[in-house]
Design a protein around this motif. Structure first.
Motif, PDB file in Angstrom:
ATOM      1  N   LEU B  17       0.761  -1.127  -0.067  1.00 39.33           N
ATOM      2  CA  LEU B  17      -0.017   0.124   0.005  1.00 39.33           C
ATOM      3  C   LEU B  17       0.763   1.183   0.153  1.00 39.33           C
ATOM      4  O   LEU B  17       0.487   2.313  -0.781  1.00 39.33           O
ATOM      5  CB  LEU B  17      -0.907   0.161   1.011  1.00 39.33           C
ATOM      6  CG  LEU B  17      -2.186  -1.104   1.097  1.00 39.33           C
ATOM      7  CD1 LEU B  17      -3.046  -0.884   2.399  1.00 39.33           C
ATOM      8  CD2 LEU B  17      -3.034  -0.647  -0.160  1.00 39.33           C
ATOM      9  N   THR B  21       0.909   4.037  -3.001  1.00 38.60           N
ATOM     10  CA  THR B  21       0.500   5.668  -2.556  1.00 38.60           C
ATOM     11  C   THR B  21       1.637   6.298  -3.080  1.00 38.60           C
ATOM     12  O   THR B  21       1.302   7.346  -3.864  1.00 38.60           O
ATOM     13  CB  THR B  21       0.354   5.561  -1.009  1.00 38.60           C
ATOM     14  OG1 THR B  21      -0.525   4.504  -0.604  1.00 38.60           O
ATOM     15  CG2 THR B  21      -0.058   7.125  -0.531  1.00 38.60           C
ATOM     16  N   LEU B  25       1.304   9.450  -5.942  1.00 40.43           N
ATOM     17  CA  LEU B  25       1.796  10.678  -5.610  1.00 40.43           C
ATOM     18  C   LEU B  25       2.516  11.285  -6.526  1.00 40.43           C
ATOM     19  O   LEU B  25       2.606  12.521  -6.908  1.00 40.43           O
ATOM     20  CB  LEU B  25       2.369  10.876  -4.075  1.00 40.43           C
ATOM     21  CG  LEU B  25       1.408  10.805  -3.323  1.00 40.43           C
ATOM     22  CD1 LEU B  25       2.114  10.772  -1.760  1.00 40.43           C
ATOM     23  CD2 LEU B  25       0.605  11.996  -3.040  1.00 40.43           C
TER      24      LEU B  25
END
Lengths: 122, 137
Positions: B17, B21, B25
């Protein structure tokens, strides 16, 4: 055991991330590249003597007023045909990039549209 | 399932995860590419319109007359540019130069404005021409 799990998960994540990044940037890059190519071609074409000659060969510069440039040729289109062309261009797919410019043809300000297909972008 | 395996799986999931992420970004804003392209094109149109107007002598004379407040020049500009811009997707335009001001009736909602400006010099006075083209999307 713990380290192996962590290593495998990290490798999987990095691979997936790299794949995602490649797909996204490849799409963006190709659109930007094609757009830039079409812009350059349109600029070169509109500013070249060829555009005016093509216009004149089509029956006089006045005919180019309101004309549409479609991949290296200028065509005088009636309003309804122009509207159709615009409609088609609204459905631009990734193989087609259109650039609209205003240029001087025979001393008159003229809207010209240059559309480049994937195969024409060199 | 023993407790240790659960902790390992949780650890691996958290790592996954965190990595995803991080990647999301740093991904470039690709969805805006086409919008930026449209905006660039529309600004180029505004620049084209003023540039061709000052480049060609008879068109420049008309623009100088408009800047002097000449009503005939204003009418001629309004008619010609409205017809020309209808082929580019612009719904209306606003032109200001010297004492001349012209704002055409909009055929749609003004959602995007592309602007351009040029210095006008007719041999006597220096003025600024400001143009705004409006688009409905």
């Amino acid at each position: 055991m713990f380290s192996l799990d962590l290593l495998l998960a990290t490798l999987l994540a990095v691979t997936a991330a790299a794949l995602l990044l490649y797909v996204f940037t490849a799409n963006a890059h190709s659109f930007t590249e094609r757009a830039r190519d079409a812009q350059a071609q349109a600029d070169a074409f509109i500013e070249s003597e060829n555009a005016l000659k093509t216009c004149e060969a089509d029956g006089g510069a006045a005919l180019c007023e309101g004309g549409v440039v479609l991949v290296n040729e200028i065509k005088k289109l009636p309003d309804e045909a122009y509207a159709e062309t615009k409609k088609e261009n609204r459905k631009e797919n990734e193989n087609r990039v259109c650039v609209t410019r205003i240029a001087l043809f025979g001393g008159k300000q003229t809207a010209v549209q240059y559309c480049a297909e994937r195969g024409d972008l060199k | 399932m023993n407790r240790r395996a659960f902790v390992f799986s949780l650890e691996a999931l958290l790592t996954l995860l965190a990595a995803i992420t991080l990647v999301l970004l740093v991904l470039p804003p690709t969805r805006n590419a086409e919008t930026d392209w449209n905006s660039l094109q529309r600004n180029a149109l505004a620049q084209d319109l003023l540039e061709t107007s000052v480049k060609q002598k008879s068109l420049a004379r008309e623009l100088y007359a408009f800047a002097d407040g000449d009503e005939d020049a204003k009418r001629a500009l309004s008619e010609r540019w409205t017809a020309l811009l209808s082929k580019t997707g612009a719904v209306c335009f606003k032109l200001e130069a010297g004492s001349g001001s012209l704002e055409t009736e909009c055929a749609g909602t003004k959602r995007f404005a592309a602007t351009a400006s040029r210095a006008l010099f007719d041999g006597f006075a220096l003025r600024e021409a400001k143009l705004a083209l409006y688009f409905d999307s």
